[in-house]
Design a protein around this motif. Sequence first.
Motif, PDB file in Angstrom:
ATOM      1  N   HIS A 103       0.804  -1.320  -0.045  1.00 52.57           N
ATOM      2  CA  HIS A 103       0.145  -0.071   0.002  1.00 52.57           C
ATOM      3  C   HIS A 103       0.669   1.326   0.028  1.00 52.57           C
ATOM      4  O   HIS A 103       0.767   1.907   0.835  1.00 52.57           O
ATOM      5  CB  HIS A 103      -0.884  -0.039   1.268  1.00 52.57           C
ATOM      6  CG  HIS A 103      -2.222  -0.810   1.132  1.00 52.57           C
ATOM      7  ND1 HIS A 103      -2.609  -1.630   1.717  1.00 52.57           N
ATOM      8  CD2 HIS A 103      -3.319  -0.036   0.056  1.00 52.57           C
ATOM      9  CE1 HIS A 103      -3.846  -1.973   1.235  1.00 52.57           C
ATOM     10  NE2 HIS A 103      -4.261  -0.907   0.245  1.00 52.57           N
ATOM     11  N   HIS A 135       1.353   2.523  -5.747  1.00 54.96           N
ATOM     12  CA  HIS A 135       0.233   1.895  -6.028  1.00 54.96           C
ATOM     13  C   HIS A 135      -0.863   2.794  -6.324  1.00 54.96           C
ATOM     14  O   HIS A 135      -1.618   2.545  -7.316  1.00 54.96           O
ATOM     15  CB  HIS A 135       0.024   0.967  -4.781  1.00 54.96           C
ATOM     16  CG  HIS A 135      -1.755   0.410  -4.992  1.00 54.96           C
ATOM     17  ND1 HIS A 135      -2.101  -0.192  -5.897  1.00 54.96           N
ATOM     18  CD2 HIS A 135      -2.468   0.724  -4.009  1.00 54.96           C
ATOM     19  CE1 HIS A 135      -3.319  -0.424  -5.655  1.00 54.96           C
ATOM     20  NE2 HIS A 135      -3.682   0.236  -4.660  1.00 54.96           N
ATOM     21  N   HIS A 172      -8.290   6.559  -2.939  1.00 49.76           N
ATOM     22  CA  HIS A 172      -8.912   5.395  -2.443  1.00 49.76           C
ATOM     23  C   HIS A 172      -8.381   4.588  -1.291  1.00 49.76           C
ATOM     24  O   HIS A 172      -9.090   3.830  -0.640  1.00 49.76           O
ATOM     25  CB  HIS A 172      -8.974   4.492  -3.936  1.00 49.76           C
ATOM     26  CG  HIS A 172      -7.969   3.715  -4.007  1.00 49.76           C
ATOM     27  ND1 HIS A 172      -6.748   4.197  -4.654  1.00 49.76           N
ATOM     28  CD2 HIS A 172      -7.866   2.380  -3.755  1.00 49.76           C
ATOM     29  CE1 HIS A 172      -5.912   3.058  -4.734  1.00 49.76           C
ATOM     30  NE2 HIS A 172      -6.462   1.932  -4.275  1.00 49.76           N
ATOM     31  N   ASP A 173      -7.039   4.695  -1.107  1.00 49.30           N
ATOM     32  CA  ASP A 173      -6.677   3.952  -0.145  1.00 49.30           C
ATOM     33  C   ASP A 173      -6.255   4.476   1.242  1.00 49.30           C
ATOM     34  O   ASP A 173      -5.738   4.033   2.271  1.00 49.30           O
ATOM     35  CB  ASP A 173      -5.373   2.951  -0.490  1.00 49.30           C
ATOM     36  CG  ASP A 173      -5.631   1.744  -1.192  1.00 49.30           C
ATOM     37  OD1 ASP A 173      -6.748   1.200  -0.937  1.00 49.30           O
ATOM     38  OD2 ASP A 173      -4.843   1.154  -1.949  1.00 49.30           O
ATOM     39  N   ASP A 213      -7.675  -0.531  -9.641  1.00 51.62           N
ATOM     40  CA  ASP A 213      -7.276  -0.898  -8.476  1.00 51.62           C
ATOM     41  C   ASP A 213      -7.034  -2.539  -8.838  1.00 51.62           C
ATOM     42  O   ASP A 213      -6.280  -2.899  -8.197  1.00 51.62           O
ATOM     43  CB  ASP A 213      -8.219  -0.483  -7.102  1.00 51.62           C
ATOM     44  CG  ASP A 213      -7.822  -0.834  -6.003  1.00 51.62           C
ATOM     45  OD1 ASP A 213      -6.576  -0.709  -5.786  1.00 51.62           O
ATOM     46  OD2 ASP A 213      -8.307  -1.308  -5.078  1.00 51.62           O
TER      47      ASP A 213
HETATM   48 NI    NI Z   1      -5.592   0.138  -3.554  1.00 48.30          NI
END
Ligand code: NI
Length: 212
Positions: free
Chosen positions: A24, A28, A57-58, A121
């Motif tokens: 993560h 990425h 998004h993360d 993703d």
């Molecule tokens: Ni992701």
Amino acid sequence: MDKQHIQDAELFAREFFSGDATGHDWYHTDRVRRQAVSIAKQEKGKADICELASLLHDVGDEKMHASQKKGEAFVADWLHQQSMDESEIIQVKEIISTVSFKGGHNAPPQSLEAKIVQDADRLDAIGAIGIARCFMFAGSKGHAMHIPEQSFRESMSSAEYRDNHSSAVHHFYEKLLKIKDLMHTKTGSERALVRHQRLENYLRDFYEEWEA
Ligand code: NI
Ligand code: ADP
């Protein structure tokens, strides 16, 4: 939304992921952003909404926070500090809350943009990069590379699915090999097929060497 919002989101995400080695990382996020923008252009989706949501998004992922709720609130707080239209904030929040795989338990994406970001993703979880991320993740959790006694090719019970101590190779069957059939957009599906073939080729080579 303007370029400044994208740049600010990029800074926010870069800062947030500095030092993460579990797959993560900022890179990425950056790959997902570029992939999402590229799919959006093909599919005629809103590229700026996809780009902003990909960048975030993360950041709110439950693994990075005490709970999914806290993670979503963390991103929502940031969004509300930006001078963005409320409707854009709502779109971005909807994308982020549906993008994660979570064993397929999340609500499916509704908007074209949410479908695009989820496809982007997922593409990063397969192919050569996906293989690398899988082994990185397993290593970071102390999981084995492969446990041949637990070996199986196509079928797996739901108990085995839930086994937290599975190996990296297990994860191919648990998630990676299924991704090609879970894509939403035509462009995403086409790209997933290419990467899926790399997973298949890799497993073939892996077993051949293991059994040599
Ligand atoms: Ni992701
Ligand atoms: P994302 O939704 O951003 O792809 P995840 O948190 O689901 O991220 O997973 C991060 C990466 O680690 C992905 O490439 C995923 O395939 C991999 N991964 C997740 N769970 C496992 C696991 N149990 N074993 C090996 N790799 C895993």
